[in-house]
Every structure is written in structure tokens, then in C-alpha cells.
Design a protein around this motif. Structure first.
Motif, PDB file in Angstrom:
ATOM      1  N   SER A  64      20.966  -4.135 -25.625  1.00  0.00           N
ATOM      2  CA  SER A  64      20.923  -3.663 -27.009  1.00  0.00           C
ATOM      3  C   SER A  64      21.039  -2.140 -27.066  1.00  0.00           C
ATOM      4  CB  SER A  64      19.616  -4.121 -27.650  1.00  0.00           C
ATOM      5  OG  SER A  64      19.408  -3.444 -28.854  1.00  0.00           O
ATOM      6  N   LEU A  65      20.336  -1.458 -26.152  1.00  0.00           N
ATOM      7  CA  LEU A  65      20.441   0.002 -26.096  1.00  0.00           C
ATOM      8  C   LEU A  65      21.888   0.428 -25.879  1.00  0.00           C
ATOM      9  CD1 LEU A  65      17.385   1.233 -24.017  1.00  0.00           C
ATOM     10  CD2 LEU A  65      18.065   2.000 -26.280  1.00  0.00           C
ATOM     11  N   ALA A  66      22.552  -0.246 -24.937  1.00  0.00           N
ATOM     12  CA  ALA A  66      23.950   0.092 -24.683  1.00  0.00           C
ATOM     13  C   ALA A  66      24.780  -0.097 -25.946  1.00  0.00           C
ATOM     14  CB  ALA A  66      24.492  -0.774 -23.545  1.00  0.00           C
ATOM     15  N   GLN A  97      25.921 -11.554 -23.201  1.00  0.00           N
ATOM     16  CA  GLN A  97      25.237 -10.265 -23.334  1.00  0.00           C
ATOM     17  C   GLN A  97      25.825  -9.399 -24.454  1.00  0.00           C
ATOM     18  OE1 GLN A  97      22.840  -9.347 -20.435  1.00  0.00           O
ATOM     19  NE2 GLN A  97      22.055  -8.515 -22.335  1.00  0.00           N
ATOM     20  N   GLY A  98      27.159  -9.390 -24.539  1.00  0.00           N
ATOM     21  CA  GLY A  98      27.806  -8.560 -25.557  1.00  0.00           C
ATOM     22  C   GLY A  98      27.461  -9.007 -26.965  1.00  0.00           C
ATOM     23  N   ALA A  99      27.561 -10.317 -27.194  1.00  0.00           N
ATOM     24  CA  ALA A  99      27.277 -10.836 -28.531  1.00  0.00           C
ATOM     25  C   ALA A  99      25.821 -10.594 -28.899  1.00  0.00           C
ATOM     26  CB  ALA A  99      27.612 -12.323 -28.597  1.00  0.00           C
ATOM     27  N   MET A 100      24.917 -10.745 -27.911  1.00  0.00           N
ATOM     28  CA  MET A 100      23.500 -10.489 -28.186  1.00  0.00           C
ATOM     29  C   MET A 100      23.292  -9.037 -28.588  1.00  0.00           C
ATOM     30  SD  MET A 100      21.910 -12.652 -24.994  1.00  0.00           S
ATOM     31  CE  MET A 100      20.287 -11.953 -25.081  1.00  0.00           C
ATOM     32  N   ALA A 101      23.957  -8.125 -27.873  1.00  0.00           N
ATOM     33  CA  ALA A 101      23.813  -6.706 -28.190  1.00  0.00           C
ATOM     34  C   ALA A 101      24.330  -6.416 -29.599  1.00  0.00           C
ATOM     35  CB  ALA A 101      24.559  -5.857 -27.162  1.00  0.00           C
ATOM     36  N   VAL A 102      25.491  -7.007 -29.939  1.00  0.00           N
ATOM     37  CA  VAL A 102      26.044  -6.762 -31.278  1.00  0.00           C
ATOM     38  C   VAL A 102      25.076  -7.239 -32.352  1.00  0.00           C
ATOM     39  CG1 VAL A 102      27.899  -7.350 -32.861  1.00  0.00           C
ATOM     40  CG2 VAL A 102      28.427  -6.855 -30.504  1.00  0.00           C
ATOM     41  N   ALA A 138      26.738 -19.998 -22.195  1.00  0.00           N
ATOM     42  CA  ALA A 138      26.827 -18.615 -22.655  1.00  0.00           C
ATOM     43  C   ALA A 138      27.998 -18.447 -23.621  1.00  0.00           C
ATOM     44  CB  ALA A 138      26.980 -17.672 -21.474  1.00  0.00           C
ATOM     45  N   ILE A 139      29.127 -19.107 -23.326  1.00  0.00           N
ATOM     46  CA  ILE A 139      30.270 -19.016 -24.237  1.00  0.00           C
ATOM     47  C   ILE A 139      29.918 -19.637 -25.582  1.00  0.00           C
ATOM     48  CG2 ILE A 139      32.625 -19.826 -24.631  1.00  0.00           C
ATOM     49  CD1 ILE A 139      33.056 -19.539 -21.636  1.00  0.00           C
ATOM     50  N   GLY A 140      29.192 -20.763 -25.528  1.00  0.00           N
ATOM     51  CA  GLY A 140      28.715 -21.371 -26.772  1.00  0.00           C
ATOM     52  C   GLY A 140      27.867 -20.395 -27.570  1.00  0.00           C
ATOM     53  N   LEU A 141      26.997 -19.673 -26.871  1.00  0.00           N
ATOM     54  CA  LEU A 141      26.153 -18.681 -27.538  1.00  0.00           C
ATOM     55  C   LEU A 141      26.999 -17.581 -28.164  1.00  0.00           C
ATOM     56  CD1 LEU A 141      23.134 -18.088 -25.162  1.00  0.00           C
ATOM     57  CD2 LEU A 141      23.045 -18.746 -27.561  1.00  0.00           C
ATOM     58  N   VAL A 142      28.024 -17.128 -27.446  1.00  0.00           N
ATOM     59  CA  VAL A 142      28.899 -16.078 -27.983  1.00  0.00           C
ATOM     60  C   VAL A 142      29.500 -16.538 -29.301  1.00  0.00           C
ATOM     61  CG1 VAL A 142      31.036 -14.812 -27.622  1.00  0.00           C
ATOM     62  CG2 VAL A 142      29.454 -15.090 -25.736  1.00  0.00           C
ATOM     63  N   ALA A 167      25.936  -2.778 -17.715  1.00  0.00           N
ATOM     64  CA  ALA A 167      26.043  -3.452 -16.424  1.00  0.00           C
ATOM     65  C   ALA A 167      24.656  -3.730 -15.861  1.00  0.00           C
ATOM     66  CB  ALA A 167      26.853  -2.603 -15.449  1.00  0.00           C
ATOM     67  N   LEU A 168      23.744  -2.801 -16.117  1.00  0.00           N
ATOM     68  CA  LEU A 168      22.360  -2.967 -15.671  1.00  0.00           C
ATOM     69  C   LEU A 168      21.741  -4.225 -16.289  1.00  0.00           C
ATOM     70  CD1 LEU A 168      20.801  -1.168 -13.830  1.00  0.00           C
ATOM     71  CD2 LEU A 168      19.871   0.024 -15.809  1.00  0.00           C
ATOM     72  N   ALA A 169      22.045  -4.457 -17.563  1.00  0.00           N
ATOM     73  CA  ALA A 169      21.541  -5.667 -18.221  1.00  0.00           C
ATOM     74  C   ALA A 169      22.054  -6.919 -17.508  1.00  0.00           C
ATOM     75  CB  ALA A 169      21.965  -5.673 -19.692  1.00  0.00           C
ATOM     76  N   LEU A 170      23.344  -6.920 -17.156  1.00  0.00           N
ATOM     77  CA  LEU A 170      23.910  -8.069 -16.436  1.00  0.00           C
ATOM     78  C   LEU A 170      23.224  -8.250 -15.091  1.00  0.00           C
ATOM     79  CD1 LEU A 170      27.729  -7.572 -17.080  1.00  0.00           C
ATOM     80  CD2 LEU A 170      26.244  -9.305 -18.070  1.00  0.00           C
ATOM     81  N   VAL A 171      23.005  -7.111 -14.389  1.00  0.00           N
ATOM     82  CA  VAL A 171      22.391  -7.179 -13.061  1.00  0.00           C
ATOM     83  C   VAL A 171      20.963  -7.705 -13.153  1.00  0.00           C
ATOM     84  CG1 VAL A 171      21.567  -5.747 -11.148  1.00  0.00           C
ATOM     85  CG2 VAL A 171      23.863  -5.428 -12.047  1.00  0.00           C
TER      86      VAL A 171
END
Lengths: 292, 397
Positions: free
Chosen positions: A201-203, A39-44, A98-102, A22-26
Motif C-alpha cells: 500500500s505504501l508503494a 498485490q497490485g490490486a490490493m495496493a490500488v 490471486a487472479i480471481g482476487l485481482v 518487491a519487498l511486499a512480494l518477498v
């Protein structure tokens, strides 16, 4: 009672991960008024880097470091190539990009690593320690808490004690004035994306080894939970994101433990709807004049 | 800017608002009329470039005529093509029930929904449950189940819409995303009713015997889906050209100005959500009719994202974008298959590219379209035809 203690601690451990995410989103929202749905796809993607490097070198920590570096690069590239172009557009444009990026990231990961679940072991035991008959935390949970705490301290120091943090806050809140005062606002935004990507990424590194398994869509549900955490805390407040993350983690742990584990996405939805309808600014929002 | 009914606009001067035509179309579309502006000039200006040129005559009648002509052409076409193509045509038809409503919501009213997959699931599961309850042998069973699918999706849409009217931009997107993500959880939590991950399958009556003994089932499905698409398109094209359509755009462009002009902003936003939810319910019901089964996998997050990208690629400026979007959604997988087959990869590479290449193309296309040509395919096409038209008009002089 035993079960209650276990569920609470387990929920706090999961909540710590939601808090980091959530901190990353904020971080991105504060800097650019964009909710980064990718954010999720980038982390994965960065966790896959960790997986590859760990397997090649037989060292969890080399993989960990590689993932952090990859996240910083990915965040910078995405901001410079894509995100900057939708910054002044209506919110729809940023969301669609962002959806395109996902889709793109998940597809590329699927091409490279296939769409099967890969096992990615945790660096510490996940077996919970017991003390005086109570089942408490596992060493891995302690590791999660340690990482998130260090992260929080570092971010707080960065934003409150360093000139760089001051410049970043200034560009987020008053870009025009900052520009007049000689702050390179565009670079500060890039830096914001880099920071957010690293935190996300840490998350991902913390949550994927526990129960999810490595898969291109592994973070989808985590993203929804973390978005809820960020909204609970108010999208503008890092402290709120952390508290929101812990609240969401504990709530999901209770729902999963006492009702049934399938129902946790419904609990997230219910919490999100209630918070948005009762306090759209988040539970910890300070009343402020409405910007038009 | 965009002509919403596909007719070349040449007859009258744009901006020549004809009050008789406006009231006629507003009455004909059978929608509850909101407390609309008493300052028509403001609303018209707020509609801006998005407002279609105004023509004289009865809009509904003209659209009905066009729909009948298109319908006849399509019915003739269904006799000429293979069952597989008919099935694809049916899929386009089902998407054409959902996408125009989503364009109305997002393009005309400015509300973002990533949760329309959940509304489609609502329509689809209702069809499965009602078909099962009735037995599904007679044609009227299908009519009843599809209509109840639309009704339940509309009710759900009203509930979400009331919440949505209070949210903006990313908040709304995130909330609707959570709705979409919870579909599998609903079906597994109440697996007694919804059959869990396996879903439900149901019986359906074959095509009526009066159509002939060997009438292909796929052609019958195509007729059903295209009938739904036709009704949806007809109602919605009239709706966006009515007074309500202008109110939608006024709310999108400036909520403060709209409410100063006497528009009940929240009510308009909820109504837009309800209308688009009804379309999504119909589309979902038709998807169930096409597959004769429903399962959570088909209505998950991916579907919601696909819908969003279809309308963005197709073009948000007018309902015609829905047609392009539906074609893109149906055509992309076969095109990607053909492309990878053209390159004779090793079986392993082939397997890796199978599900992922269309996704990658979609993702890339979304990013490129949104950053370079936000009008989508429809925007590009209408710009090209306008330029051609200008050339044609200029040369004789």
C-alpha cells in the motif's frame, strides 16, 4: 551529462517504489511460498481509500493513515478467508485464486469509483530542484526516499531485533519445528500478509500520485516491474528486492529517456528473461543445497 | 477420471493397456515422438487418475467419425439461428482453438502460462499483415494468412517454451505475465508495422458464391471458426490419448521419476508449449478473421487472464473443460447484461455495473471454484453423470 544525472536520480526514485513493492512480494513469498499476484490490486484498493478520506477531510495525511489501516485489514481478511485455503495446494491454485482476487477487486473498485482516471495530488512539489546547473531531485522524490528508507529500517529491526520477528522467520523457514516449539504459525502467516499489504500500500501511495493517475488497473505495469525486481534480487532476499528495485528503476529510466518511453515494458521483459535464464535464483542468491 | 472424447466409457475395463492401440494412435497423431519410457508401468501409474480408460480399435478413426457427426449437426444448426448467434458460435469456435492447448499445457503438463494472449496476438497480427500483403480478395489468401499465423505463433511459442522449460510455478507465471503485458508496448514501439493503438484492419473475401448469393457472412465466419475448432480438438484428443499424452502427465506428476524412466523432461515441456502455442496462434488468427481487424486492446493482459480462468472454470482434468470454458467466456457478458436489466437500476448505476459486473462474477467464481471444487464445471458434470449412471445400474439388481 546533465540528462544522465537527471535520469539516474529519477530512476532511483522510481526504483525505490519498485523496491518497496518487491519487498511486499518477498515478504509473502518467504512466509508462505506464494507469489501474491493480487498485490497490485490490493495496493490500488487502499489508495482509493486514501483518495476518499483525503477528499472528505482535506488532509493528505489522514488519507495516508487510513490507507495503511485499510491495507492491514485487507491483508488479514484475504489471508484468513482465501489465501490459507490454497497454501498447501500446487502453485497453480494460489496463482488462480490471486487472479480471481485481482478481477474481483478491480471490478468492485470500478463499480464504486467508475473506471475513469482520478487525479490524486502529491503532498509535495514534483518540480525538480536545480543546483549548479544540474537538474536534481524534486521534494517529492526526497519524500519517497525517506519513506522507503524508514520502511527498510523498521522491517530490518522487526526481523532481527524483536521476538516477534524471530517467530515470523522461524515459521517461514521451519513451520513444523516452530509449531512444536509453541509458535502460532497460522497467526504468523496472517501477520506476514498484513505486513506485505501495508508495504504494498505504501508503494502504491508513493507511485500513483506521480504519473499514473488513480485507476483500478493502475498498478498492473508496476506489478510486472516489481516482480522483475524481486526476481532480480532473488525472491527470498529482502535486501535483494531493494537492490533489484533500484536496478529496474534506473534501467527503465535510461530506456525511457534515451530510447523511447513506450519501450519500457519490453525492457522489463528482456531483463526478466535474461535474469531467469542466467541466474534463476536471482543475482544475489547464495548457493544452497537444492530442496527436493 | 475424465473421458477426453465425450463418449460414455463402458466397453472395456479400465487399465487394460493395449499396446497395439497405443502405437496406432501415436503414429496417427503425427507428432514427433519423444524418447519415451522403457518402463511403461511407471508411466502408466504416474498418469494416475488422469489417464483416460483404454479402448480397443483405431482411436483416430473413431474420433474422426465423432467429429464428422458433430460437424454435420453444427452446420445444420448454423442455418437455424440468427447472424448474431452465429457470430457468438464463431467466437466459441475461436476460443476452442486456444483453450484445449492451454489445458494440455496446464492440466496435463503442469506448466502455467499467463501469456497465451500474446501468442494469440501473434497469430492475429500475422493474419492482418499477410491479408494486406496478398490483397485478401481470394479464399486462398485467407488460408495462407491463417496458416502463417499459426506458424509464427508456433515459432514464438517455441522460443517462450525453451525459456519456460527452465522455470517453475510462480516464476513461469510471472515471466509469461510479463510477455502478455508487453503486447501493447510491442505494437506502439513498432507502430509503423503494427499500427500502434489503433491496430490494423484488413479486407477479407466473402463466403464462396457456390453457397448461395445471400449466404450470411456471420454463418461463413462460424463455419471457418468451427472448422478450426474441430481440427484442433480432433488432433489434441488424439494427442493426449497417445504415448505422448502419458509422457506429459508423467512429467507433470514427477519430473525426477519421469527422467529416470528415460523421458527427456525439458523436450516434453517445450513440445507441450509449442503445441499449445500453435492452438493459440490459430485461435488468434480466427479472432482476427471474426473482427476483420486487430488492435492491442483486444490481446492485452485481460485476454490472457480470461483464458486462464476459462480453463480453470471449465476444468483442467480433460479437454472437455475447454468447451465449458469457451461457453462461459462467450455467455457471461450477455448473462450479466440480462441480470442487470432485470433489476432496472438508475442509468448511472447501470453504467457503473456494465463492464464491471462480469469481472466481479468471474473473479468470485475463480476463487470459489479453486478453493472448493478444483475440477471445474467438467468435474462437477462428470461427477453428477457418474452418480446418475451408478444409480441406474444399481436399481435393476
Amino acid at each position: 551529462m546533465d540528462r544522465f544525472v537527471f535520469l539516474t536520480l529519477d530512476g532511483l526514485s522510481k526504483g525505490a517504489v519498485y523496491a518497496a513493492f518487491a519487498l511486499a512480494l518477498v515478504l509473502i513469498w518467504r512466509g508462505t511460498r506464494v507469489v501474491n499476484f493480487a498485490q497490485g490490486a490490493m495496493a490500488v484498493a487502499t489508495v482509493y481509500v486514501a483518495y476518499s478520506v483525503s477528499n472528505a477531510t482535506d488532509s493528505y495525511w489522514l488519507g495516508f493513515a487510513a490507507a495503511i489501516i485499510a491495507a492491514a485489514l485487507l491483508g488479514a481478511v484475504i489471508e484468513v478467508v482465501v489465501a490459507r485455503r490454497v497454501h498447501d495446494a500446487p502453485p497453480l491454485n494460489a496463482i488462480v485464486v490471486a487472479i480471481g482476487l485481482v478481477l474481483l477487486l478491480q471490478a468492485v473498485l470500478g463499480m464504486i469509483y467508475t473506471n475513469e482516471y482520478l487525479a490524486f495530488a502529491a503532498p509535495f512539489s514534483e518540480r525538480a530542484l536545480t543546483a549548479g546547473g544540474l537538474t536534481l531531485l524534486s521534494p517529492y522524490d526526497l519524500f519517497v526516499f525517506a519513506v522507503v528508507t524508514v520502511l527498510l529500517v523498521l522491517l530490518t529491526l522487526l526481523f532481527t531485533r524483536t521476538p516477534l520477528g524471530l517467530r515470523m522467520r522461524a515459521s517461514a523457514f521451519a513451520p513444523e519445528v516452530s509449531r512444536l516449539l509453541g509458535v502460532d504459525v497460522a497467526r504468523m502467516r496472517t501477520l506476514g500478509w498484513v505486513l506485505a499489504a501495508v508495504v504494498g500500500s505504501l508503494a502504491g501511495l508513493l507511485v500513483i500520485p506521480t504519473e499514473l493517475g488513480l485507476h483500478p488497473t493502475a498498478m498492473d505495469d508496476i506489478f510486472v516491474a516489481a516482480f522483475t525486481a524481486a526476481v532480480v534480487g532473488g525472491l527470498d532476499s529482502p535486501a535483494g528486492a531493494v537492490i533489484g528495485g533500484l536496478i529496474v528503476g534506473v534501467l527503465l529510466s535510461y530506456v525511457g529517456g534515451y530510447i523511447r518511453s513506450d519501450a519500457t515494458p519490453l525492457a522489463v521483459l528482456a531483463l526478466l528473461v535474461v535474469v531467469l535464464l542466467v541466474r534463476p535464483g536471482g543475482l544475489f542468491a547464495v548457493p544452497q543445497a537444492r530442496r527436493v | 477420471m475424465v473421458d477426453t472424447n465425450g463418449v460414455p466409457s463402458s466397453a472395456t475395463a479400465p487399465g487394460d493397456a493395449d499396446s497395439t492401440e497405443n502405437t496406432a494412435s501415436a503414429e496417427n497423431t503425427e507428432t514427433p515422438r519423444p524418447a519415451a519410457s522403457t518402463v511403461p508401468g511407471l508411466v502408466r501409474r504416474a498418469g494416475g487418475a488422469g489417464a483416460p480408460p483404454v479402448r480397443r480399435g483405431n482411436t483416430l478413426l473413431r474420433h474422426l467419425l465423432i467429429a464428422v457427426v458433430i460437424g454435420v449437426v453444427v452446420v445444420i444448426a448454423t442455418y437455424q439461428i440468427t447472424p448474431f448467434r452465429n457470430y457468438q458460435l464463431a467466437t466459441i469456435g475461436a476460443y476452442l482453438c486456444v483453450l484445449p492447448g492451454l489445458i494440455l499445457l496446464t492440466g496435463f503438463n503442469g506448466q502455467i502460462s499467463l501469456g497465451h494472449g500474446a501468442l494469440m496476438a501473434c497469430g492475429a497480427y500475422t493474419v492482418a499483415l499477410v491479408q494486406d500483403a496478398l490483397g485478401g480478395e481470394a479464399q486462398w489468401h485467407l488460408l495462407v494468412s491463417v496458416l502463417s499465423g499459426v506458424a509464427t505463433a508456433t515459432v514464438l511459442g517455441a522460443v517462450i517454451g525453451v525459456a519456460a522449460a527452465r522455470l517453475h510455478g510462480p516464476y513461469l507465471a510471472g515471466a509469461t505475465l510479463a510477455v502478455a503485458a508487453s503486447v501493447p508496448a510491442v505494437t506502439t514501439t513498432f507502430d509503423g508495422l503494427f499500427g500502434g493503438d489503433a491496430g490494423l484492419s484488413f479486407a477479407m473475401a466473402p463466403a464462396p458464391e457456390s453457397l448461395g448469393l445471400y449466404f450470411p457472412f456471420e454463418r461463413w465466419q462460424a463455419w471457418l471458426a468451427l472448422l478450426g475448432a474441430g481440427v484442433t480438438m480432433l488432433l489434441l484428443t488424439n494427442l493426449v490419448r497417445s504415448r505422448f499424452g502419458r509422457t506429459l502427465r508423467a512429467v507433470r506428476d514427477d519430473e525426477v521419476a519421469a527422467s529416470l524412466a528415460g523421458i527427456h523432461v525439458a523436450r516434453v515441456q517445450v513440445l507441450a508449449f509449442v503445441v499449445s502455442a500453435a492452438g493459440a496462434g490459430l485461435g488468434g488468427a480466427l479472432f482476427a478473421v471474426l473482427a476483420q481487424s486487430v488492435s492491442p486492446g483486444a490481446y492485452g493482459l485481460t485476454l490472457s487472464l480470461n483464458l486462464m480462468l476459462a480453463i480453470v472454470l471449465g476444468g483442467l482434468g480433460g479437454l472437455r473443460g475447454a468447451l465449458w470454458g469457451a461457453i462461459v467466456l462467450v455467455a457471461l457478458q450477455p448473462l450479466a447484461d440480462a441480470a442487470t436489466r432485470g433489476f432496472s437500476f438508475s442509468p448511472e448505476v447501470q453504467q457503473r455495473l456494465d463492464g464491471t459486473l462480469p469481472l466481479a462474477v468471474f473473479g468470485l467464481a475463480l476463487i470459489v471454484v479453486m478453493t472448493t471444487a478444483p475440477g471445474g464445471i467438467d468435474g462437477l458434470v462428470s461427477r453428477a453423470t457418474r452418480r446418475l449412471g451408478q444409480l441406474g445400474r444399481r436399481s435393476p439388481r
